[in-house]
Design an enzyme around this catalytic site. Structure first.
Site, short mmCIF file in Angstrom:
data_model
loop_
_atom_site.label_atom_id
_atom_site.label_comp_id
_atom_site.label_asym_id
_atom_site.label_seq_id
_atom_site.Cartn_x
_atom_site.Cartn_y
_atom_site.Cartn_z
N SER A 127 0.85 -1.18 0.00
CA SER A 127 0.00 0.00 0.00
C SER A 127 0.89 1.23 0.00
O SER A 127 2.05 1.17 0.44
CB SER A 127 -0.88 0.01 1.26
OG SER A 127 -1.56 1.24 1.41
N TYR A 178 -2.74 -1.66 10.34
CA TYR A 178 -2.76 -1.98 8.91
C TYR A 178 -1.54 -1.38 8.22
O TYR A 178 -0.85 -2.06 7.45
CB TYR A 178 -4.04 -1.44 8.27
CG TYR A 178 -4.07 -1.58 6.77
CD1 TYR A 178 -4.51 -2.76 6.17
CD2 TYR A 178 -3.66 -0.52 5.94
CE1 TYR A 178 -4.54 -2.89 4.79
CE2 TYR A 178 -3.68 -0.66 4.56
CZ TYR A 178 -4.12 -1.84 3.99
OH TYR A 178 -4.13 -1.97 2.63
#
Length: 241
Positions: free
Chosen positions: A138, A151
């Site tokens: 990400s 996360y």
């Protein structure tokens, strides 16, 4: 990465980026195997894409990972691409008590899942004339979102692991590429009309183009400048939030 003539196993392939990338790869004539927990969705996807295969996989369960690796290689001995895409993103507050069960589940799915899945298949992949490991991280691997700290940390750890993995496989037939998406409009974090989220179709189109260039780190144009800024000064508004 060569975009045709592959046999590709996609974890987390029943929705969002995983499903869209699986269908885009299938449309290019690759043999695609989607893996996910929900058999009903696997059946729906394979019915909509004749020739695509589905395997039930719980990426948080080492036994399920081992069984999936066995089934995939037995049914598809030419398997040469592993796309580690399964993951989920809860929000949290690192300035308060963190739910231990949720934190454990995030790290098990987002970090240990790809490590275990690759470990189960690495011998098979190294035996192929050409092979690729694709790890979905990400943009938050490089600049964390404060409201999704665990996360973000899981993706930063997978980015680091990918770098080490790439180095250790440098003299083999296996390449390691990392896909680092921005906020993409999927059910992971629905955009609800927010223009800051990239449309899924555009993300897939650009990602496929950049994979073909053999970039080690695949970052779409939508956020390339932001990624460059992170590399230059180590911070963005999200990391300072």
């Amino acid at each position: 990465m060569q975009l045709t003539g592959n046999t590709i196993l996609v974890t987390g392939g029943t929705s969002g980026i995983g499903r869209a990338m699986a269908e885009a790869s299938h449309a290019r004539g690759n043999q695609v195997i989607v893996a996910g927990r929900r058999k009903g969705l696997l059946d729906e996807i394979t019915a909509a894409n004749p020739g695509m295969a589905g395997i039930v996989l719980d990426i948080a369960d080492p036994g399920s990972i081992a069984a999936t690796a066995r089934e995939a290689t037995e049914r598809f001995p030419n398997l040469n691409v592993l796309f580690n895409n399964a993951g989920f993103m809860p929000f949290d507050d690192a300035g308060a008590p963190v739910d231990d069960t949720v934190a454990h589940d995030v790290l098990t799915t987002n970090l240990l899942g790809p490590i275990r899945m690759t470990s189960a298949l690495i011998g098979h992949l190294k035996a192929q004339p050409r092979a690729v490991i694709l790890n979905t991280t990400s943009l938050l691997a490089f600049a964390p979102l404060a409201s999704a700290a665990v996360y973000s940390a899981s993706k930063a750890a997978l980015h680091s692991y990918s770098m080490s993995q790439r180095y250790m496989l440098r003299d083999t037939s296996v390449r390691v590429q990392e896909i680092a998406p921005p906020w993409v409009d999927t059910d992971l974090v629905p955009a609800k009309g927010d223009a800051r989220a990239m449309p899924l179709a555009a993300f897939v189109e650009q990602t496929m183009e950049k994979l073909a260039l053999d970039d080690e780190e695949v970052v779409v144009d939508f956020v390339r400048q932001a990624r460059h800024s992170i590399a230059t000064d180590g911070s963005t508004p999200s990391s300072r939030a």
